[in-house]
Design a protein around this motif. Structure first.
Motif, PDB file in Angstrom:
ATOM      1  N   ALA A 129       0.852  -1.197   0.000  1.00  0.00           N
ATOM      2  CA  ALA A 129       0.000   0.000   0.000  1.00  0.00           C
ATOM      3  C   ALA A 129       0.883   1.240   0.000  1.00  0.00           C
ATOM      4  N   TRP A 130       0.272   2.333  -0.420  1.00  0.00           N
ATOM      5  CA  TRP A 130       0.920   3.643  -0.314  1.00  0.00           C
ATOM      6  C   TRP A 130       0.565   4.234   1.040  1.00  0.00           C
ATOM      7  N   GLN A 131       1.553   4.743   1.736  1.00  0.00           N
ATOM      8  CA  GLN A 131       1.368   5.483   2.985  1.00  0.00           C
ATOM      9  C   GLN A 131       2.009   6.840   2.754  1.00  0.00           C
ATOM     10  N   GLY A 132       1.197   7.791   2.300  1.00  0.00           N
ATOM     11  CA  GLY A 132       1.730   9.095   1.903  1.00  0.00           C
ATOM     12  C   GLY A 132       2.581   8.935   0.653  1.00  0.00           C
ATOM     13  N   ASP A 133       3.834   9.386   0.717  1.00  0.00           N
ATOM     14  CA  ASP A 133       4.748   9.273  -0.421  1.00  0.00           C
ATOM     15  C   ASP A 133       5.654   8.053  -0.314  1.00  0.00           C
ATOM     16  N   THR A 134       5.270   7.106   0.513  1.00  0.00           N
ATOM     17  CA  THR A 134       6.058   5.892   0.700  1.00  0.00           C
ATOM     18  C   THR A 134       5.228   4.677   0.312  1.00  0.00           C
ATOM     19  N   PHE A 135       5.814   3.819  -0.510  1.00  0.00           N
ATOM     20  CA  PHE A 135       5.176   2.557  -0.865  1.00  0.00           C
ATOM     21  C   PHE A 135       5.801   1.473   0.005  1.00  0.00           C
ATOM     22  N   ILE A 136       4.941   0.674   0.650  1.00  0.00           N
ATOM     23  CA  ILE A 136       5.415  -0.396   1.527  1.00  0.00           C
ATOM     24  C   ILE A 136       4.779  -1.700   1.073  1.00  0.00           C
ATOM     25  N   ALA A 137       5.587  -2.748   0.986  1.00  0.00           N
ATOM     26  CA  ALA A 137       5.079  -4.075   0.631  1.00  0.00           C
ATOM     27  C   ALA A 137       5.756  -5.127   1.508  1.00  0.00           C
ATOM     28  N   ASP A 138       4.980  -6.126   1.896  1.00  0.00           N
ATOM     29  CA  ASP A 138       5.507  -7.292   2.606  1.00  0.00           C
ATOM     30  C   ASP A 138       5.513  -8.456   1.637  1.00  0.00           C
ATOM     31  N   LEU A 139       6.650  -9.123   1.528  1.00  0.00           N
ATOM     32  CA  LEU A 139       6.815 -10.275   0.656  1.00  0.00           C
ATOM     33  C   LEU A 139       7.144 -11.473   1.532  1.00  0.00           C
ATOM     34  N   TYR A 140       6.262 -12.469   1.535  1.00  0.00           N
ATOM     35  CA  TYR A 140       6.475 -13.681   2.323  1.00  0.00           C
ATOM     36  C   TYR A 140       6.875 -14.819   1.396  1.00  0.00           C
ATOM     37  N   VAL A 141       8.038 -15.396   1.660  1.00  0.00           N
ATOM     38  CA  VAL A 141       8.458 -16.600   0.960  1.00  0.00           C
ATOM     39  C   VAL A 141       7.722 -17.721   1.685  1.00  0.00           C
ATOM     40  N   ILE A 142       6.606 -18.207   1.103  1.00  0.00           N
ATOM     41  CA  ILE A 142       5.667 -19.022   1.869  1.00  0.00           C
ATOM     42  C   ILE A 142       6.169 -20.418   2.207  1.00  0.00           C
ATOM     43  N   THR A 143       7.278 -20.837   1.638  1.00  0.00           N
ATOM     44  CA  THR A 143       7.841 -22.127   2.029  1.00  0.00           C
ATOM     45  C   THR A 143       8.870 -21.969   3.147  1.00  0.00           C
ATOM     46  N   THR A 144       8.960 -20.767   3.711  1.00  0.00           N
ATOM     47  CA  THR A 144       9.891 -20.486   4.803  1.00  0.00           C
ATOM     48  C   THR A 144       9.172 -19.614   5.831  1.00  0.00           C
ATOM     49  N   PRO A 145       9.784 -19.373   6.979  1.00  0.00           N
ATOM     50  CA  PRO A 145       9.170 -18.465   7.948  1.00  0.00           C
ATOM     51  C   PRO A 145       9.602 -17.004   7.756  1.00  0.00           C
ATOM     52  N   HIS A 146      10.107 -16.658   6.572  1.00  0.00           N
ATOM     53  CA  HIS A 146      10.725 -15.349   6.379  1.00  0.00           C
ATOM     54  C   HIS A 146       9.857 -14.355   5.613  1.00  0.00           C
ATOM     55  N   ARG A 147      10.064 -13.069   5.933  1.00  0.00           N
ATOM     56  CA  ARG A 147       9.370 -11.969   5.275  1.00  0.00           C
ATOM     57  C   ARG A 147      10.377 -10.892   4.903  1.00  0.00           C
ATOM     58  N   VAL A 148      10.183 -10.292   3.744  1.00  0.00           N
ATOM     59  CA  VAL A 148      10.968  -9.134   3.324  1.00  0.00           C
ATOM     60  C   VAL A 148      10.037  -7.934   3.329  1.00  0.00           C
ATOM     61  N   ARG A 149      10.460  -6.852   3.956  1.00  0.00           N
ATOM     62  CA  ARG A 149       9.705  -5.594   3.943  1.00  0.00           C
ATOM     63  C   ARG A 149      10.381  -4.660   2.952  1.00  0.00           C
ATOM     64  N   LEU A 150       9.625  -4.277   1.909  1.00  0.00           N
ATOM     65  CA  LEU A 150      10.109  -3.326   0.916  1.00  0.00           C
ATOM     66  C   LEU A 150       9.537  -1.962   1.263  1.00  0.00           C
ATOM     67  N   VAL A 151      10.408  -0.963   1.361  1.00  0.00           N
ATOM     68  CA  VAL A 151       9.993   0.410   1.633  1.00  0.00           C
ATOM     69  C   VAL A 151      10.597   1.284   0.535  1.00  0.00           C
ATOM     70  N   VAL A 152       9.720   1.958  -0.226  1.00  0.00           N
ATOM     71  CA  VAL A 152      10.166   2.812  -1.325  1.00  0.00           C
ATOM     72  C   VAL A 152       9.759   4.242  -1.021  1.00  0.00           C
ATOM     73  N   ASP A 153      10.740   5.121  -0.908  1.00  0.00           N
ATOM     74  CA  ASP A 153      10.498   6.545  -0.686  1.00  0.00           C
ATOM     75  C   ASP A 153      10.436   7.209  -2.053  1.00  0.00           C
ATOM     76  N   ALA A 154       9.232   7.561  -2.499  1.00  0.00           N
ATOM     77  CA  ALA A 154       9.040   8.115  -3.841  1.00  0.00           C
ATOM     78  C   ALA A 154       9.733   9.456  -4.004  1.00  0.00           C
ATOM     79  N   ASP A 155       9.729  10.285  -2.965  1.00  0.00           N
ATOM     80  CA  ASP A 155      10.361  11.603  -3.057  1.00  0.00           C
ATOM     81  C   ASP A 155      11.879  11.507  -3.184  1.00  0.00           C
ATOM     82  N   ALA A 156      12.489  10.647  -2.391  1.00  0.00           N
ATOM     83  CA  ALA A 156      13.954  10.518  -2.389  1.00  0.00           C
ATOM     84  C   ALA A 156      14.453   9.590  -3.491  1.00  0.00           C
ATOM     85  N   GLY A 157      13.569   8.747  -4.025  1.00  0.00           N
ATOM     86  CA  GLY A 157      13.991   7.795  -5.049  1.00  0.00           C
ATOM     87  C   GLY A 157      14.861   6.678  -4.487  1.00  0.00           C
ATOM     88  N   THR A 158      14.654   6.368  -3.209  1.00  0.00           N
ATOM     89  CA  THR A 158      15.431   5.311  -2.565  1.00  0.00           C
ATOM     90  C   THR A 158      14.503   4.199  -2.083  1.00  0.00           C
TER      91      THR A 158
END
Length: 188
Positions: A129-158
Motif C-alpha cells: 500500500a501507499w502510505q503518503g509518499d512511501t510505498f510499503i510491501a511485505d513479501l512472504y516466501v511461503i515455504t519459509t518463515p521469512h518476510r521481506v519488507r520493501l519500503v520505497v520513498d518516492a520523493d527521495a527515489g530510494t
C-alpha cells in the motif's frame, strides 16, 4: 522451533518466525491445560472456525491507482535482501502492483489481499500500500518463515528491502525464490 513435553506425550513444531518465549508461553498457558481433557464437539467447531479465520494482516494504506515509482535500493541496512543499487520499479497492475527488481525478478503485489506469484519457481505472496509518499510491501516466501519488507520513498527515489529475520543460509532473496532451492552460496 520444537517443544517436546514427554510428560504429556506432546511435541509442538513451529515453523513461523517469532520469539521463542512467546511460543513457550502459548504452549504452557493455552495448550497444556487442555491436553489431558477430551474436547467436546462444540470445542472442535470453535477451533475449526478460528483456524478458518486466521490470516496475516495486509499492509495498511491506499492503493493510489495509477501511481508508479522508480527507486534505487540502498543495501546498507542490516538484513538487506537484494544487492546495493538494484533498480526497483513499482507499477500499478490489476488492482495491485507489479514490482520489478531490475532484471532479477518480478513480484505481483495485492492491495488489501495477498497475491501469489512464482518469479523464480518458488512461491511468494505479497501485499502492499501507499502510505503518503512511501510505498510499503511485505513479501512472504511461503515455504519459509521469512518476510521481506520493501519500503520505497518516492520523493527521495530510494528503497530498502530487509528481512524481518535473517535466513540462516544467506540473505539473497533471489536465491530463496529459485527452484530448486539454492540458498547455499557454495552451491552453484
Amino acid at each position: 522451533q520444537c517443544v517436546v513435553v514427554p510428560s504429556h506425550d506432546l511435541v509442538v513444531a513451529v515453523t513461523a518466525q517469532g520469539e521463542a518465549q512467546d511460543v513457550l508461553d502459548a504452549v504452557w498457558e493455552c495448550l497444556l491445560p487442555g491436553v489431558d481433557h477430551t474436547g467436546s464437539t462444540r470445542d472442535d467447531e470453535i477451533l475449526a472456525d478460528r483456524l478458518l479465520r486466521l490470516s496475516l494482516p495486509t499492509v495498511p494504506g491506499s492503493s493510489d491507482p495509477g501511481r508508479s515509482v522508480r527507486a534505487r535500493l540502498d543495501s546498507s541496512a542490516e538484513g538487506s535482501a537484494l544487492p546495493d543499487g538494484t533498480t526497483v520499479i513499482v507499477d500499478p497492475a490489476d488492482g495491485g502492483w507489479l514490482i520489478r527488481f531490475e532484471a532479477l525478478l518480478d513480484v505481483e503485489v495485492g492491495h488489501g489481499e495477498w497475491r501469489e506469484s512464482c518469479p523464480l519457481g518458488r512461491p511468494v505472496v505479497a501485499a502492499g500500500a501507499w502510505q503518503g509518499d512511501t510505498f510499503i510491501a511485505d513479501l512472504y516466501v511461503i515455504t519459509t518463515p521469512h518476510r521481506v519488507r520493501l519500503v520505497v520513498d518516492a520523493d527521495a527515489g530510494t528503497a530498502s528491502a530487509t528481512w524481518s529475520t535473517l535466513p540462516l543460509t544467506c540473505p539473497n532473496l533471489g536465491l530463496h525464490l529459485r527452484s530448486p532451492l539454492m540458498t547455499r552460496p557454495d552451491v552453484a
